[in-house]
Design a protein around this motif. Structure first.
Motif, PDB file in Angstrom:
ATOM      1  N   ARG A 287       0.862  -1.183   0.000  1.00 37.56           N
ATOM      2  CA  ARG A 287       0.000   0.000   0.000  1.00 37.56           C
ATOM      3  C   ARG A 287       0.901   1.236   0.000  1.00 37.56           C
ATOM      4  NH1 ARG A 287      -5.439  -0.367   3.664  1.00 37.56           N
ATOM      5  NH2 ARG A 287      -6.165  -2.415   2.993  1.00 37.56           N
ATOM      6  N   VAL A 288       0.824   2.019  -1.049  1.00 39.80           N
ATOM      7  CA  VAL A 288       1.716   3.170  -1.183  1.00 39.80           C
ATOM      8  C   VAL A 288       1.390   4.223  -0.120  1.00 39.80           C
ATOM      9  CG1 VAL A 288       2.465   5.039  -2.692  1.00 39.80           C
ATOM     10  CG2 VAL A 288       2.016   2.771  -3.652  1.00 39.80           C
ATOM     11  N   LEU A 289       2.445   4.704   0.551  1.00 39.62           N
ATOM     12  CA  LEU A 289       2.303   5.777   1.539  1.00 39.62           C
ATOM     13  C   LEU A 289       2.639   7.129   0.931  1.00 39.62           C
ATOM     14  CD1 LEU A 289       4.045   4.026   4.583  1.00 39.62           C
ATOM     15  CD2 LEU A 289       1.579   4.402   4.280  1.00 39.62           C
ATOM     16  N   TYR A 290       3.751   7.185   0.169  1.00 42.42           N
ATOM     17  CA  TYR A 290       4.158   8.455  -0.453  1.00 42.42           C
ATOM     18  C   TYR A 290       5.242   8.211  -1.497  1.00 42.42           C
ATOM     19  CZ  TYR A 290       7.974   8.141   3.048  1.00 42.42           C
ATOM     20  OH  TYR A 290       9.025   7.718   3.827  1.00 42.42           O
ATOM     21  N   TYR A 291       5.483   9.223  -2.301  1.00 39.52           N
ATOM     22  CA  TYR A 291       6.569   9.208  -3.282  1.00 39.52           C
ATOM     23  C   TYR A 291       7.606  10.235  -2.840  1.00 39.52           C
ATOM     24  CZ  TYR A 291       2.988   6.848  -6.008  1.00 39.52           C
ATOM     25  OH  TYR A 291       2.011   5.977  -6.425  1.00 39.52           O
ATOM     26  N   GLU A 292       8.864   9.778  -2.695  1.00 41.30           N
ATOM     27  CA  GLU A 292       9.917  10.638  -2.165  1.00 41.30           C
ATOM     28  C   GLU A 292      10.984  10.891  -3.225  1.00 41.30           C
ATOM     29  OE1 GLU A 292      12.639  10.960   1.855  1.00 41.30           O
ATOM     30  OE2 GLU A 292      12.042   8.967   1.159  1.00 41.30           O
ATOM     31  N   PRO A 293      11.094  12.135  -3.708  1.00 44.09           N
ATOM     32  CA  PRO A 293      12.076  12.442  -4.758  1.00 44.09           C
ATOM     33  C   PRO A 293      13.517  12.270  -4.293  1.00 44.09           C
ATOM     34  CG  PRO A 293      10.422  14.172  -4.572  1.00 44.09           C
ATOM     35  CD  PRO A 293      10.255  13.283  -3.381  1.00 44.09           C
ATOM     36  N   PHE A 294      14.406  11.993  -5.248  1.00 43.78           N
ATOM     37  CA  PHE A 294      15.846  11.996  -5.016  1.00 43.78           C
ATOM     38  C   PHE A 294      16.316  13.449  -5.147  1.00 43.78           C
ATOM     39  CE2 PHE A 294      14.921   7.781  -5.561  1.00 43.78           C
ATOM     40  CZ  PHE A 294      15.917   6.923  -5.985  1.00 43.78           C
ATOM     41  N   VAL A 295      17.262  13.839  -4.327  1.00 42.56           N
ATOM     42  CA  VAL A 295      17.835  15.190  -4.388  1.00 42.56           C
ATOM     43  C   VAL A 295      19.355  15.057  -4.443  1.00 42.56           C
ATOM     44  CG1 VAL A 295      18.026  17.435  -3.261  1.00 42.56           C
ATOM     45  CG2 VAL A 295      15.907  16.111  -3.041  1.00 42.56           C
TER      46      VAL A 295
ATOM     47  N   PHE B 155      16.117  17.881  -9.197  1.00 37.49           N
ATOM     48  CA  PHE B 155      16.051  17.414 -10.577  1.00 37.49           C
ATOM     49  C   PHE B 155      14.953  18.152 -11.341  1.00 37.49           C
ATOM     50  CE2 PHE B 155      18.312  13.868  -8.698  1.00 37.49           C
ATOM     51  CZ  PHE B 155      19.129  13.410  -9.716  1.00 37.49           C
ATOM     52  N   VAL B 156      15.160  18.280 -12.636  1.00 38.84           N
ATOM     53  CA  VAL B 156      14.081  18.775 -13.490  1.00 38.84           C
ATOM     54  C   VAL B 156      12.958  17.735 -13.470  1.00 38.84           C
ATOM     55  CG1 VAL B 156      15.628  20.109 -14.970  1.00 38.84           C
ATOM     56  CG2 VAL B 156      15.102  17.741 -15.562  1.00 38.84           C
ATOM     57  N   GLU B 157      11.738  18.192 -13.655  1.00 41.56           N
ATOM     58  CA  GLU B 157      10.604  17.259 -13.618  1.00 41.56           C
ATOM     59  C   GLU B 157      10.500  16.489 -14.931  1.00 41.56           C
ATOM     60  OE1 GLU B 157       7.101  19.432 -12.544  1.00 41.56           O
ATOM     61  OE2 GLU B 157       7.753  19.645 -10.458  1.00 41.56           O
ATOM     62  N   PRO B 158      10.047  15.233 -14.878  1.00 45.27           N
ATOM     63  CA  PRO B 158       9.647  14.499 -13.666  1.00 45.27           C
ATOM     64  C   PRO B 158      10.863  14.051 -12.862  1.00 45.27           C
ATOM     65  CG  PRO B 158       9.471  13.067 -15.565  1.00 45.27           C
ATOM     66  CD  PRO B 158       9.858  14.416 -16.096  1.00 45.27           C
ATOM     67  N   ALA B 159      10.890  14.422 -11.590  1.00 47.69           N
ATOM     68  CA  ALA B 159      12.029  14.099 -10.734  1.00 47.69           C
ATOM     69  C   ALA B 159      12.058  12.610 -10.436  1.00 47.69           C
ATOM     70  CB  ALA B 159      11.930  14.882  -9.430  1.00 47.69           C
ATOM     71  N   PRO B 160      13.247  11.996 -10.449  1.00 47.39           N
ATOM     72  CA  PRO B 160      13.330  10.585 -10.028  1.00 47.39           C
ATOM     73  C   PRO B 160      12.935  10.476  -8.558  1.00 47.39           C
ATOM     74  CG  PRO B 160      15.522  11.550 -10.176  1.00 47.39           C
ATOM     75  CD  PRO B 160      14.574  12.564 -10.749  1.00 47.39           C
ATOM     76  N   ALA B 161      12.220   9.431  -8.216  1.00 44.11           N
ATOM     77  CA  ALA B 161      11.718   9.291  -6.853  1.00 44.11           C
ATOM     78  C   ALA B 161      11.595   7.821  -6.492  1.00 44.11           C
ATOM     79  CB  ALA B 161      10.355   9.982  -6.711  1.00 44.11           C
TER      80      ALA B 161
ATOM     81  N   ALA C  80       4.519  17.337   4.190  1.00 43.46           N
ATOM     82  CA  ALA C  80       5.979  17.409   4.068  1.00 43.46           C
ATOM     83  C   ALA C  80       6.454  17.238   2.638  1.00 43.46           C
ATOM     84  CB  ALA C  80       6.627  16.344   4.954  1.00 43.46           C
ATOM     85  N   ILE C  81       5.729  16.458   1.843  1.00 44.25           N
ATOM     86  CA  ILE C  81       6.147  16.201   0.461  1.00 44.25           C
ATOM     87  C   ILE C  81       5.041  16.650  -0.485  1.00 44.25           C
ATOM     88  CG2 ILE C  81       6.852  14.469  -1.221  1.00 44.25           C
ATOM     89  CD1 ILE C  81       7.997  12.809   0.973  1.00 44.25           C
ATOM     90  N   ALA C  82       5.335  17.714  -1.233  1.00 45.28           N
ATOM     91  CA  ALA C  82       4.319  18.273  -2.124  1.00 45.28           C
ATOM     92  C   ALA C  82       4.596  17.919  -3.586  1.00 45.28           C
ATOM     93  CB  ALA C  82       4.276  19.793  -1.963  1.00 45.28           C
ATOM     94  N   PHE C  83       5.594  17.080  -3.842  1.00 47.93           N
ATOM     95  CA  PHE C  83       5.956  16.729  -5.213  1.00 47.93           C
ATOM     96  C   PHE C  83       4.945  15.742  -5.796  1.00 47.93           C
ATOM     97  CE2 PHE C  83       9.759  17.852  -2.922  1.00 47.93           C
ATOM     98  CZ  PHE C  83      10.463  18.656  -3.809  1.00 47.93           C
ATOM     99  N   GLU C  84       4.543  15.975  -7.026  1.00 45.46           N
ATOM    100  CA  GLU C  84       3.584  15.074  -7.672  1.00 45.46           C
ATOM    101  C   GLU C  84       4.121  14.525  -8.998  1.00 45.46           C
ATOM    102  OE1 GLU C  84      -0.143  17.038  -8.026  1.00 45.46           O
ATOM    103  OE2 GLU C  84      -0.455  17.181  -5.863  1.00 45.46           O
ATOM    104  N   ASN C  85       4.839  15.372  -9.747  1.00 52.31           N
ATOM    105  CA  ASN C  85       5.344  14.957 -11.056  1.00 52.31           C
ATOM    106  C   ASN C  85       6.676  14.247 -10.880  1.00 52.31           C
ATOM    107  OD1 ASN C  85       5.771  14.598 -13.757  1.00 52.31           O
ATOM    108  ND2 ASN C  85       6.235  16.748 -14.209  1.00 52.31           N
ATOM    109  N   VAL C  86       6.606  12.923 -10.647  1.00 52.07           N
ATOM    110  CA  VAL C  86       7.813  12.165 -10.346  1.00 52.07           C
ATOM    111  C   VAL C  86       7.898  10.929 -11.244  1.00 52.07           C
ATOM    112  CG1 VAL C  86       7.960  12.922  -7.947  1.00 52.07           C
ATOM    113  CG2 VAL C  86       6.647  10.858  -8.502  1.00 52.07           C
TER     114      VAL C  86
END
Length: 312
Positions: free
Chosen positions: A158-166, A261-267, A298-304
């Protein structure tokens, strides 16, 4: 045949020793041995080869253990049904969390969860994904929080969140003057990585290999912790990639080295996982609800772009 006898069989199969199994089951060793002997007599087979040290399962014993796990798990489901009918959310719950998630996620949700569900006794362990999968299959963990997808038929996610790489790129690095970075900018040769066994490491390697064909991985340095990677990077030994939540706790000087990263960011996809038998679902759903609610702020990124945690 009783469920208790099957439970004893599973304990001996795990510990390969009657005395240790009896201690785990909180019974005397003669009691446990007698019950297993009664089961063997009833079935007219030998489950354990007692001549071996440590004790080993016979061929038929291995098949019996596989079925016994299913029967014992299903017996636990009866208590689940009763708890759900009564609206009870409590009891012991064993959860594993991978090392690259534990230090950032746990402080965010634990206090709120304990306050909301005081009858749940969480037992939390920091474990690698490989250890977690093994323990879930053996019934020693109720659930875990890991990077997914895993592609394991015995485990539900069950997915909780998507966390981008920085990117963490110190001022001496060739990419430091760049604004946002692209995946194609990365060079595996100057990338500091976590030690083998960390799924975040595998994600970074998969990310770099998506654009470049590497037959060899001449890594300069590997470390067991993200904090050490940051310090090594500051010393001029290369750049590294961080999970987004780890960047929130950096000091102001360290934050100057962050490059997005430029979008879509790796996550990476972070999920709560559990056995397909779906035991203690009311607690799993409670965890999912609390964590998802907190992480949204805490994480507002969507385009990943989700990077697989599986080694290639």
């Amino acid at each position: 045949m009783t469920i208790t006898q099957l439970y004893y069989v599973l304990a001996v199969a795990e510990h390969q020793n009657f005395t240790k199994a009896a201690e785990k089951c909180f019974v005397t060793q003669p009691t446990l041995s007698m019950q297993i002997q009664k089961l063997e007599d009833e079935l007219d087979v030998q489950i354990f080869d007692r001549s071996k040290k440590p004790i080993e399962l016979t061929d038929v014993g291995r098949k019996i253990v596989t079925q016994a796990k299913n029967i014992v798990n299903e017996s636990y489901r009866i208590q689940d049904i009763v708890d759900q009918q009564k609206g009870f959310i409590g009891g012991e719950f064993k959860i594993g969390i991978i090392p690259t998630v534990m230090p950032t996620l746990l402080p965010m949700f634990l206090k709120s969860f304990i306050k909301k569900y005081p009858k749940i006794k969480l037992k939390i362990e920091e474990l690698t994904t490989e250890e977690i999968i093994s323990r879930i299959n053996d019934g020693h963990l109720d659930a875990a929080i890991v990077s997914t997808p895993l592609g394991n038929d015995n485990i539900k996610e069950r997915v909780l969140y998507y966390e981008p790489f920085v990117g963490y790129i110190p001022n001496h690095h060739r990419l430091h003057q760049s604004g946002k970075i692209q995946i194609s900018d990365l060079e595996i040769d100057d990338m500091l990585l976590l030690e083998d066994g960390h799924c975040f490491r595998d994600g970074v390697i998969n990310l770099c290999k998506a654009f470049k064909d590497h037959t060899d991985d001449p890594f300069q340095l590997e470390s067991g912790s993200i904090e050490t990677l940051i310090k090594l990077s500051d010393e001029g030994l290369g750049m590294t990639l961080l999970p987004y939540l780890h960047t929130l706790n950096l000091n102001d000087k360290e934050k100057q080295n962050l490059h997005y990263f430029v979008e879509p960011a790796p996550a990476r996809e972070v999920s709560i996982i559990y056995h397909k038998s779906e035991l203690k679902m009311q607690i799993i759903e409670a965890l999912q609800s609390v964590i998802s609610g907190i992480i949204r702020g805490a994480i507002a990124f969507e385009n990943v772009q989700i990077i697989s945690p599986l080694p290639k």
